[in-house]
Design a protein around this motif. Structure first.
Motif, short mmCIF file in Angstrom:
data_model
loop_
_atom_site.label_atom_id
_atom_site.label_comp_id
_atom_site.label_asym_id
_atom_site.label_seq_id
_atom_site.Cartn_x
_atom_site.Cartn_y
_atom_site.Cartn_z
N GLY A 35 -0.63 -11.13 3.71
CA GLY A 35 -1.34 -11.56 3.60
C GLY A 35 -2.23 -12.83 5.36
O GLY A 35 -1.79 -12.32 5.85
N PRO A 36 -2.60 -14.30 4.74
CA PRO A 36 -2.83 -14.80 5.99
C PRO A 36 -1.68 -15.59 7.03
O PRO A 36 -2.51 -15.59 8.72
N THR A 37 -1.19 -15.17 6.75
CA THR A 37 0.31 -16.50 7.59
C THR A 37 1.04 -14.46 7.90
O THR A 37 1.81 -14.95 8.92
N GLY A 38 0.98 -13.16 7.47
CA GLY A 38 0.68 -12.64 8.21
C GLY A 38 2.75 -11.44 7.51
O GLY A 38 2.64 -11.16 7.48
N GLN A 39 2.13 -11.77 5.71
CA GLN A 39 3.94 -11.14 5.05
C GLN A 39 2.97 -10.23 4.55
O GLN A 39 1.53 -10.77 3.72
N LEU A 40 3.71 -9.43 3.61
CA LEU A 40 2.87 -8.80 2.91
C LEU A 40 3.48 -9.14 1.66
O LEU A 40 4.31 -9.61 1.21
N ASN A 41 2.68 -9.00 0.38
CA ASN A 41 2.05 -9.64 -0.32
C ASN A 41 2.57 -8.60 -1.16
O ASN A 41 2.35 -6.66 -1.34
N PRO A 42 3.62 -8.92 -2.42
CA PRO A 42 4.82 -8.06 -3.23
C PRO A 42 4.11 -7.78 -4.82
O PRO A 42 2.90 -8.16 -3.97
N PRO A 43 4.46 -6.39 -5.00
CA PRO A 43 3.68 -6.55 -6.44
C PRO A 43 4.04 -7.47 -7.14
O PRO A 43 4.84 -8.21 -6.94
N PRO A 44 2.59 -7.85 -7.86
CA PRO A 44 2.71 -9.23 -8.97
C PRO A 44 4.58 -9.12 -9.89
O PRO A 44 4.09 -7.82 -10.35
N ALA A 45 5.09 -9.83 -9.87
CA ALA A 45 6.06 -9.62 -10.45
C ALA A 45 6.08 -10.10 -12.71
O ALA A 45 6.52 -9.88 -13.05
N GLY A 46 4.80 -10.89 -12.37
CA GLY A 46 4.86 -10.28 -13.97
C GLY A 46 4.26 -9.47 -14.46
O GLY A 46 4.19 -9.45 -15.86
N ASP A 47 3.97 -8.23 -14.19
CA ASP A 47 3.49 -7.08 -14.16
C ASP A 47 4.45 -6.34 -14.61
O ASP A 47 4.68 -5.43 -13.07
N ARG A 48 5.37 -5.39 -15.20
CA ARG A 48 6.87 -4.94 -15.23
C ARG A 48 6.52 -3.19 -15.01
O ARG A 48 7.57 -2.80 -14.39
N ASN A 49 5.44 -3.21 -15.56
CA ASN A 49 4.84 -1.22 -15.15
C ASN A 49 4.06 -1.36 -14.37
O ASN A 49 2.73 -1.04 -14.25
N LEU A 50 4.20 -2.08 -13.29
CA LEU A 50 3.94 -1.81 -11.87
C LEU A 50 3.57 -1.30 -10.85
O LEU A 50 5.06 -1.62 -10.33
N VAL A 51 2.94 -0.62 -9.82
CA VAL A 51 3.85 0.07 -8.59
C VAL A 51 3.05 -0.11 -7.51
O VAL A 51 1.85 -0.30 -7.73
N GLY A 52 4.12 -0.44 -6.43
CA GLY A 52 3.07 -0.90 -4.97
C GLY A 52 2.59 0.10 -4.11
O GLY A 52 3.73 0.62 -4.51
N TRP A 53 1.77 0.54 -3.29
CA TRP A 53 1.37 0.80 -2.24
C TRP A 53 1.16 -0.16 -1.21
O TRP A 53 -0.60 -0.44 -1.42
#
Length: 232
Positions: free
Chosen positions: A103-121
């Motif tokens: 993200g713009p402040t240097g953080q890594l955006n996590p997988p959206p918590a609203g979708d329970r069947n989603l994985v992040g890479w």
């Protein structure tokens, strides 16, 4: 909740900076991406309000003494290609990928918590099948119920993990070990170590839930290696 603990720190929310990278798919870049992923996601369980900046983590050569030592055939690796779908038949996982970005402040955006069947890479890290350790993370549960990696810790050595990629290939990984680590003593050097072959780390939360900090106390980490690949 997703997420692994960053290396132990006396301050639970230190100032963090985004690491420099080297060419995509090798050494420092994948290691930095993997570390960034864990550094943020540990703070994003039920309470996702915290949004810390990130710190870099150097690549560390893999040790043959670790349980996740190289087991793939020599030279078995694939060119870079974005992962599209993850299937783990034995625990009925069949989920699409989402790209994780900084993200713009240097953080890594996590997988959206609203979708329970989603994985992040982490999109700037090693892709599954490339030489190195690709890092995948997903929720074990969310505010609305059980999520994609609820049964991740039940995997056994030899379990099969399939990743369909954008180039039309399917990379098949075999589980080497499934281990649980306390977040305060998370072995970052081992989990994020550079590897001479194509490996995979899948990470989620585990252990008891601490209602005070609104997070799980442990992380479950699956160590796997590329066993084969084919056209879809």
């Amino acid at each position: 909740m997703t997420a692994q603990q960053s290396p132990p720190q006396p301050n639970t929310n230190p100032s963090r900076t985004v690491p420099a990278s080297r060419p995509v798919g090798r050494g420092l870049l994948w290691a930095a991406g993997a570390f960034l992923l864990g550094s943020l996601l540990v703070y994003n369980s039920v309470d996702t309000s915290a949004d810390p900046k990130l710190e870099s983590h150097p690549a560390v050569a893999a040790s043959p003494s670790t349980k996740a030592a190289t087991r793939a055939a020599p030279g078995l690796e694939m060119p870079r290609s974005v992962p599209k779908r993850l299937t783990i038949p034995v625990i009925a996982v069949d989920a699409p990928f989402t790209e994780l970005t900084i993200g713009p402040t240097g953080q890594l955006n996590p997988p959206p918590a609203g979708d329970r069947n989603l994985v992040g890479w982490y999109k700037d890290g090693v892709t599954p099948g490339e030489r190195g350790a690709a890092i995948i993370a997903g929720h074990v549960d969310t505010k609305t119920g059980a999520a994609v990696f609820l049964q991740l810790e039940s995997l056994k050595p030899g379990s099969t993990i399939n990743i369909r990629r954008e180039d039309g290939t399917v990379a098949t990984f075999k589980v080497d070990s499934v281990e649980t680590f306390n977040k305060a003593r998370f072995p970052s050097d081992r989990v994020y170590a550079d590897t001479p072959d194509a490996q995979l780390r899948i990470i989620t939360c585990g252990g008891a839930y601490d209602r005070t900090v609104k997070d799980y106390v442990d992380n479950v980490v699956v160590f796997a290696h590329l066993a084969s690949f084919k056209r879809a």
